[in-house]
Design an enzyme around this catalytic site. Structure first.
Site, PDB file in Angstrom:
ATOM      1  N   ASP A  33       0.804  -1.223   0.000  1.00  0.00           N
ATOM      2  CA  ASP A  33       0.000   0.000   0.000  1.00  0.00           C
ATOM      3  C   ASP A  33       0.841   1.279   0.000  1.00  0.00           C
ATOM      4  O   ASP A  33       1.799   1.392   0.770  1.00  0.00           O
ATOM      5  CB  ASP A  33      -0.855   0.070   1.272  1.00  0.00           C
ATOM      6  CG  ASP A  33      -1.599  -1.208   1.561  1.00  0.00           C
ATOM      7  OD1 ASP A  33      -1.497  -2.151   0.756  1.00  0.00           O
ATOM      8  OD2 ASP A  33      -2.266  -1.274   2.601  1.00  0.00           O
ATOM      9  N   SER A  39      -0.564  -0.030   7.384  1.00  0.00           N
ATOM     10  CA  SER A  39      -0.836   1.195   6.621  1.00  0.00           C
ATOM     11  C   SER A  39      -1.459   2.315   7.434  1.00  0.00           C
ATOM     12  O   SER A  39      -2.047   2.087   8.495  1.00  0.00           O
ATOM     13  CB  SER A  39      -1.735   0.848   5.441  1.00  0.00           C
ATOM     14  OG  SER A  39      -0.991   0.029   4.582  1.00  0.00           O
ATOM     15  N   ASP A  99      -5.431   0.763   9.492  1.00  0.00           N
ATOM     16  CA  ASP A  99      -5.259   1.710   8.387  1.00  0.00           C
ATOM     17  C   ASP A  99      -5.860   3.086   8.687  1.00  0.00           C
ATOM     18  O   ASP A  99      -6.745   3.576   7.957  1.00  0.00           O
ATOM     19  CB  ASP A  99      -5.855   1.151   7.076  1.00  0.00           C
ATOM     20  CG  ASP A  99      -5.402  -0.275   6.789  1.00  0.00           C
ATOM     21  OD1 ASP A  99      -4.310  -0.636   7.237  1.00  0.00           O
ATOM     22  OD2 ASP A  99      -6.151  -1.013   6.130  1.00  0.00           O
ATOM     23  N   GLU A 137     -10.928  -2.512   4.326  1.00  0.00           N
ATOM     24  CA  GLU A 137      -9.563  -2.047   4.591  1.00  0.00           C
ATOM     25  C   GLU A 137      -9.359  -0.656   3.980  1.00  0.00           C
ATOM     26  O   GLU A 137     -10.081  -0.236   3.081  1.00  0.00           O
ATOM     27  CB  GLU A 137      -8.540  -2.988   3.929  1.00  0.00           C
ATOM     28  CG  GLU A 137      -8.498  -4.382   4.511  1.00  0.00           C
ATOM     29  CD  GLU A 137      -7.329  -5.204   3.952  1.00  0.00           C
ATOM     30  OE1 GLU A 137      -6.595  -5.789   4.746  1.00  0.00           O
ATOM     31  OE2 GLU A 137      -7.155  -5.264   2.719  1.00  0.00           O
TER      32      GLU A 137
HETATM   33  C1  FRU Z   1      -3.982  -3.785   2.503  1.00  0.00           C
HETATM   34  C2  FRU Z   1      -3.440  -4.204   3.843  1.00  0.00           C
HETATM   35  C3  FRU Z   1      -3.803  -3.203   4.912  1.00  0.00           C
HETATM   36  C4  FRU Z   1      -2.712  -3.396   5.903  1.00  0.00           C
HETATM   37  C5  FRU Z   1      -1.537  -3.638   5.016  1.00  0.00           C
HETATM   38  C6  FRU Z   1      -0.468  -4.483   5.632  1.00  0.00           C
HETATM   39  O1  FRU Z   1      -3.220  -4.222   1.442  1.00  0.00           O
HETATM   40  O2  FRU Z   1      -3.901  -5.480   4.199  1.00  0.00           O
HETATM   41  O3  FRU Z   1      -5.084  -3.373   5.448  1.00  0.00           O
HETATM   42  O4  FRU Z   1      -2.518  -2.304   6.737  1.00  0.00           O
HETATM   43  O5  FRU Z   1      -2.032  -4.245   3.864  1.00  0.00           O
HETATM   44  O6  FRU Z   1       0.627  -4.553   4.824  1.00  0.00           O
END
Ligand code: FRU
Length: 550
Positions: free
Chosen positions: A107, A167, A228, A286
């Site tokens: 991300d 994230s 996130d 997410e």
């Molecule tokens: C989305 C995710 C987020 C998380 C991150 C971890 O791609 O699953 O929800 O914070 O990747 O790398």
């Protein structure tokens, strides 16, 4: 010797400590190599399956002591990353998109304009095969085209983020660049997940100081899949949105957004969950975002497990936006949901306000769990999308490549065609280019734009008149994880105006001024530089304009 030093020595020295966990007041050291444990370690309990040594101190460690262990681990991780983040040649590596030298990226994070510069961070797992221990790498730019690598901003080195700096977003205050992220921790044999929302600040925009969790507890009824953070202003206070998973009394899991409020960015109180109007809409949401564009409030998020609009889309991951309203009582309501991108590879986008007020977006051009790809042979995986600018028109979001990207164009090439014919071939001599053209909708049959083609491998963009749809078909590319066909229903016979951005192993296709976008990882060999125009009936091709991008 202080107890802590004695313990570090018993672990086999600082370099042998991979990770630190805080399980209640127990201190748990995870080792790189359990054979380096010394005889002195016998007085503490050791789990060989987890390679973890546990110590229950008589007096809890002070915050300074926890911080000190974090610094030891950060220095080990710094060494690891400095050894591997060296440029290595790879035919698949994009020329101008963000992609890692080595490791797996996911991300985009903390995308923001702060004190005259754009800052962009993204999740990096430096090792392949990785263990999802995300680091935040950091780039800055003044023009959105030339990006400068900065020292790694956040390492997964502390007890609150030891299984990944997950994230989050950034806030620019007069004095500081403030990062919000999720600290991800997995405890014990069952790898029980613990998540907290953490803060880190920088006064120079380069070096960050972690202050640890600002939200330690989960909201009621929400599982540890809570992450996130996105922080926005609402009147005189701040709001934090989190992607969340609600567990209903019958055990059913539902994706929702959790909302907190704060006056000072450090003390947060829980407001509630948003998204009930969307009903049963997936088991987890997410990467939320919340922003205004052309007077419309929008929330982006990535629901998992929603019904698919297309027979070709059978993975659980989706990414889209809803129209949002937010009142002065912090009630966020979401309505309608549209996919942001109709391609294969688009996830976890972030938006930022440009210096001139435009709303910019960048996403991950990759998908969770899809990790077997040709670039693996060169030890790297995934890239980010180009930076796009957003507009709200005709009740929907439009996305275009940010106008700044035009600075990458080399000489303009124009190819004209005469008469209705069935096939044309153009060698653009590169796999990193921008292409514009237009198609009138065929009355019957299929009209195909074949991209990144060497005769054996290619990706087809197909106007399928008989079935009133547009298809993107990557079934003739090098073997890779991920689905093979995507579609957009095209029922009104409208012309199709195209802008394609290609970059070694990716395509981003913008249709009709950004009304639809398809993003895709597309692996074909290095010599696949042809474009073919193929029609089942004689067809009048409109001119192609293209530029090589550097
Ligand atoms: C989305 C995710 C987020 C998380 C991150 C971890 O791609 O699953 O929800 O914070 O990747 O790398």
């Amino acid at each position: 010797m202080m107890m802590l030093d004695k313990l570090i020595a018993a672990c086999g020295g600082k370099e042998n400590i991979r990770r630190i966990l805080r399980v209640e007041e127990s201190v748990v050291f995870e080792l790189v190599n359990s054979e380096k444990l010394t005889a002195e370690a016998e007085e503490w309990s050791f789990s060989s399956s987890l390679s973890q040594l546990s110590w229950h101190p008589d007096e809890p460690l002070t915050e300074q002591e926890w911080h000190r262990i974090g610094q030891v681990i950060e220095s080990n991780q710094h060494k690891l990353i400095s050894d591997i983040l060296l440029p290595a040649r790879s035919a698949f590596r994009p020329k101008w998109h963000h992609a890692p030298q080595q490791g797996l990226i996911n991300d985009p994070n903390g995308f923001i304009f702060h004190q005259g510069e754009y800052h962009l961070f993204y999740g990096l797992d430096p090792l392949i095969p990785g263990d999802k221990n995300r680091y935040w790498v950091h780039y800055t730019s003044t023009d959105l085209v030339n990006w400068h690598e900065k020292p790694v901003a956040l390492y997964p080195s502390d007890w609150f983020d030891c299984h990944g700096v997950y994230s989050g977003h950034a806030i620019s205050t007069e004095k500081e660049l403030v990062l919000f992220y999720t600290g991800n921790v997995r405890v014990g044999e069952d790898r029980d997940r613990m998540t907290t929302q953490c803060i880190a600040t920088s006064t120079d925009g380069i070096h960050f100081t972690k202050s640890g969790p600002v939200i330690k507890e989960l909201p009621p009824g929400v599982t540890p899949h809570c992450r996130d953070p996105k922080v926005v202003r609402n009147g005189d206070h701040w709001l934090m949105l989190l992607g969340a998973q609600k567990e209903n009394p019958d055990g059913k899991l539902q994706g929702r957004l959790a909302m907190y409020r704060s006056d000072d960015l450090y003390n947060w109180s829980y407001v509630g969950l948003s998204g009930d109007k969307m009903g049963d809409f997936g088991y987890m949401w997410e990467c939320p975002d919340l922003y205004q564009v052309d007077g419309q409030l929008i929330s982006n998020f990535c629901p998992q497990g929603i019904p698919s609009e297309s027979e070709f889309h059978n993975i659980p991951h989706h990414c889209g936006y809803a129209q949002a309203t937010l009142d002065e009582n912090d009630q966020l309501s979401l309505e309608g949901f549209k996919e942001l991108d109709h391609g294969f590879d688009f996830y976890a986008p972030q938006t930022a306000a440009a210096a001139d007020g435009r709303r910019l977006l960048i996403g991950w051009m990759g998908m969770p769990d899809e990790i077997d790809q040709p670039s693996l042979q060169d030890n790297w995986m995934h890239q980010l999308t180009c930076i796009r600018e957003l507009h709200w028109k005709n009740g929907r979001l439009y996305q275009n490549p940010a106008r700044e990207l035009q600075a990458m164009r080399g000489d303009q090439h124009q190819v004209e065609f005469t008469g209705p014919v069935m096939k044309q071939v153009v060698d653009v001599a590169s796999k990193s280019f921008e292409l514009h053209t237009r198609f009138s909708w065929p009355e019957t049959g299929a009209v195909t734009l074949r991209l990144m083609d060497n005769g054996k491998y290619y990706c087809d963009f197909i106007l399928d008149a008989d079935n009133q749809r547009i298809l993107l078909d990557r079934s003739r590319t090098l073997p890779s994880d991920g689905e093979l066909v995507r579609e957009i229903l095209w029922e009104n016979g409208q012309d199709v105006e195209l802008q394609v951005l290609a970059d070694s192993s990716s395509l981003e296709i913008f249709i009709n001024d950004g009304e639809y976008v398809l993003s895709a990882r597309v692996f074909t060999p290095e010599d696949a530089t042809n474009i073919q125009l193929i029609s089942e009936q004689p067809y009048c091709w409109q001119p192609l304009t293209y530029w090589l991008l550097t």
